[in-house]
Design a protein around this motif. Structure first.
Motif, short mmCIF file in Angstrom:
data_model
loop_
_atom_site.label_atom_id
_atom_site.label_comp_id
_atom_site.label_asym_id
_atom_site.label_seq_id
_atom_site.Cartn_x
_atom_site.Cartn_y
_atom_site.Cartn_z
N ILE A 37 61.23 97.83 29.38
CA ILE A 37 61.17 99.21 28.13
C ILE A 37 60.14 99.30 27.56
O ILE A 37 59.50 98.38 27.20
N LEU A 38 59.60 100.51 27.70
CA LEU A 38 58.37 101.05 27.50
C LEU A 38 58.36 101.47 25.85
O LEU A 38 57.54 101.33 25.13
N SER A 39 59.44 102.32 25.49
CA SER A 39 59.66 102.70 24.08
C SER A 39 61.03 102.79 23.78
O SER A 39 61.83 103.37 24.49
N GLU A 40 61.39 101.97 22.84
CA GLU A 40 62.84 102.01 22.31
C GLU A 40 62.99 103.46 21.48
O GLU A 40 64.16 103.95 21.52
N THR A 41 62.00 103.94 20.99
CA THR A 41 61.96 105.32 20.30
C THR A 41 62.35 106.34 21.22
O THR A 41 63.00 107.14 21.00
N ASP A 42 61.52 106.32 22.17
CA ASP A 42 61.56 107.43 23.42
C ASP A 42 62.57 107.06 24.47
O ASP A 42 62.85 107.94 25.04
N ARG A 43 63.28 105.94 24.33
CA ARG A 43 63.93 105.54 25.24
C ARG A 43 63.50 105.58 26.71
O ARG A 43 64.16 106.27 27.68
N THR A 44 62.32 105.11 27.07
CA THR A 44 61.56 105.14 28.33
C THR A 44 61.54 103.67 29.09
O THR A 44 61.29 102.75 28.30
N VAL A 45 61.46 103.67 30.33
CA VAL A 45 61.28 102.43 30.94
C VAL A 45 60.65 102.57 32.19
O VAL A 45 60.43 103.92 32.68
N GLU A 46 60.07 101.53 32.95
CA GLU A 46 59.31 101.49 34.01
C GLU A 46 59.99 100.53 35.10
O GLU A 46 60.68 99.71 34.55
N VAL A 47 59.88 100.94 36.31
CA VAL A 47 60.32 99.90 37.44
C VAL A 47 59.27 98.83 37.40
O VAL A 47 58.15 99.14 37.20
N THR A 48 59.77 97.64 37.61
CA THR A 48 58.79 96.56 37.45
C THR A 48 59.30 95.29 38.48
O THR A 48 60.21 95.73 39.16
N TYR A 49 58.58 94.45 38.75
CA TYR A 49 59.03 93.16 39.49
C TYR A 49 59.75 92.27 38.57
O TYR A 49 59.71 92.44 37.42
N TYR A 50 60.31 91.17 39.17
CA TYR A 50 61.19 90.40 38.42
C TYR A 50 60.48 89.23 37.87
O TYR A 50 60.85 88.52 36.86
N ARG A 51 59.22 88.69 38.60
CA ARG A 51 58.51 87.58 38.05
C ARG A 51 57.41 87.69 38.81
O ARG A 51 57.17 88.32 39.88
N ASN A 52 56.16 86.74 38.25
CA ASN A 52 54.95 86.50 38.69
C ASN A 52 54.75 85.07 38.64
O ASN A 52 55.17 84.42 37.91
N ASP A 53 53.92 84.57 39.61
CA ASP A 53 53.84 83.03 39.72
C ASP A 53 52.46 82.62 38.73
O ASP A 53 52.09 81.41 38.80
#
Length: 421
Positions: free
Chosen positions: A17-33
């Motif tokens: 979630i990038l902004s709850e105010t603007d309700r925007t998201v980005e595609v990402t990975y699920y974890r890093n090591d």
């Protein structure tokens, strides 16, 4: 050290979630090591949604985050919607199964190495209404096609359009199957890593319009056997030709003033180097690993200096075995300064007349160590002499090959000139 990198998962993709105010998201990975590796289990053909619902809230997808699909080898194609405005650094890095990417009309930024090492990538398609980017024959450009941004690795031959003025960072990096690229006279700059590891590339024409060659531009182009550096090039970046094992000779034009650190290091096949008359300094390890060097032609009347803090320009073997050729009357000057005074073999020669046109109609060129004579009458006698005056060829052919590296005098009818191989 393992850390989760997402806020929620929807239809097989992970999102922040990038902004709850603007309700925007980005595609990402699920974890890093925690050690620079990122994980995602995406596969197949993916069409990224423009919006989605999570926890009874509607979010707009505006970004493909950095490393989002890093090393997703099972991913085959991706369609990026019009809602997305940015694609992050290394977003699709090393997606070896990826064959096509379709980019919507709102993307305004694409991070470095976004598609690097995608060994199966055939084409990148950009929506025609996109104001920032465009695609021509599957290659990614900026909107007005003045910058070539990225060429898919699977391309074998490329002719760059005349609109292009710059070749971008890592534009052809890793294109090991690339055998031919035509660079137009409109190009003025070649950015860092542009042709890094293009091992199948055998020759390049760098036109006179190019003024700068970036760092590591041709590094590890092991198949490169010849390169012509235009007379407008003023700077050659660090490691620009490092590891070009196939290069046998190189001429640094008079427009260049500095040969920087490791510019031609590890060019193991290099036997001959011509240094233009404007070069004033040579950096550390500029020719390190060039163990086969037999001839260096320094055309400057003032010896180029090595930086005291960047010594070790030439190996001991080169200092003993290689012949240094300097302008007539300049031997004493070269014998007075480093690194030149350390050469065991220094000879004076006349550099005037090299690579001139022999007449209005007859042209002389050197391609892959062979002398090519253009527009000569088949009945004209062609004679080639070494600098000692010994004849090494006499006949009526248009191609003279089999000569060792060095400078020769060519005589056709009543005209003569010098040429370097």
């Amino acid at each position: 050290m393992t850390a989760l990198a997402y806020n929620f998962k929807s239809d097989g993709l992970y999102y922040n979630i990038l902004s709850e105010t603007d309700r925007t998201v980005e595609v990402t990975y699920y974890r890093n090591d925690g050690y620079g590796s990122y994980y995602n289990d995406a596969y197949g053909d993916i069409e990224i949604p423009s919006k989605l619902i999570y926890d009874r809230k509607t979010y707009k997808v505006t970004s493909i985050g950095k490393y989002a699909f890093y090393k997703c080898s099972g991913l085959t194609s991706v369609t990026i919607p019009n809602s997305v405005t940015s694609i992050g650094i290394s977003a699709f890095y090393n997606c070896s199964g990826l064959t096509s990417v379709t980019i919507g009309n709102s993307v305004t930024s694409i991070g470095n190495s976004a598609f690097s090492n995608c060994s199966g990538l055939i084409s990148i398609i950009v929506d025609e209404s996109n104001p920032s980017f465009s695609s021509i024959e599957g290659i990614l450009y900026n909107n007005d096609a003045t910058t070539l941004i990225y060429c898919p690795i699977t391309k074998k031959t490329v002719t760059i359009p005349n609109s292009v003025t710059s070749i971008g960072y890592s534009a052809f990096s890793g294109c090991s199957g690339l055998t031919s690229v035509t660079i137009p006279n409109s190009v003025t700059s070649i950015d860092n890593n542009a042709f890094y590891k293009c091992s199948g590339l055998t020759s390049v024409t760098i036109p006179n319009s190019v003024t700068s060659i970036g760092q590591r531009v041709f590094e590890n182009c092991s198949g490169l056997t010849s390169v012509t550096i235009g007379n407008s090039v003023t700077s050659i970046g660090y490691y620009a030709f490092d590891g070009c094992y196939g290069l046998t000779s190189v001429t640094i034009p008079n427009s260049v003033t500095t040969i920087v650190q490791s510019a031609f290091s590890n060019c193991r096949g290099l036997t001959s180097v011509t240094i233009g008359n404007s070069v004033t300094s040579i950096g550390k390890y500029a020719f390190s690993g060039c163990s086969k060097l037999t001839s260096i032609y320094c055309q400057g009347t003032k010896p180029p200096r090595e930086n005291p803090r960047e010594s070790i320009v030439f190996s001991e073997a080169i200092l003993k075995e290689c012949t240094l050729y300097v302008p007539i009357g300049c031997q004493a000057a070269y014998e007075a300064v480093d690194p030149w005074r350390n050469f065991w073999n220094i000879e004076e020669m006349d550099f005037s007349g090299i690579d001139d046109i022999i007449s209005d109609n007859i042209g002389i060129s050197v391609i892959n160590r062979a002398i090519h004579i253009d527009n000569a009458d088949g009945n004209m006698l062609v004679e080639v002499f070494n600098l000692s005056g010994k004849s090494v060829y006499r006949g009526h052919g248009n191609i003279v090959d089999g000569l060792s590296t060095g400078i020769y005098i060519i005589k056709i009818a009543d005209k003569s000139m010098k040429i370097k191989i």
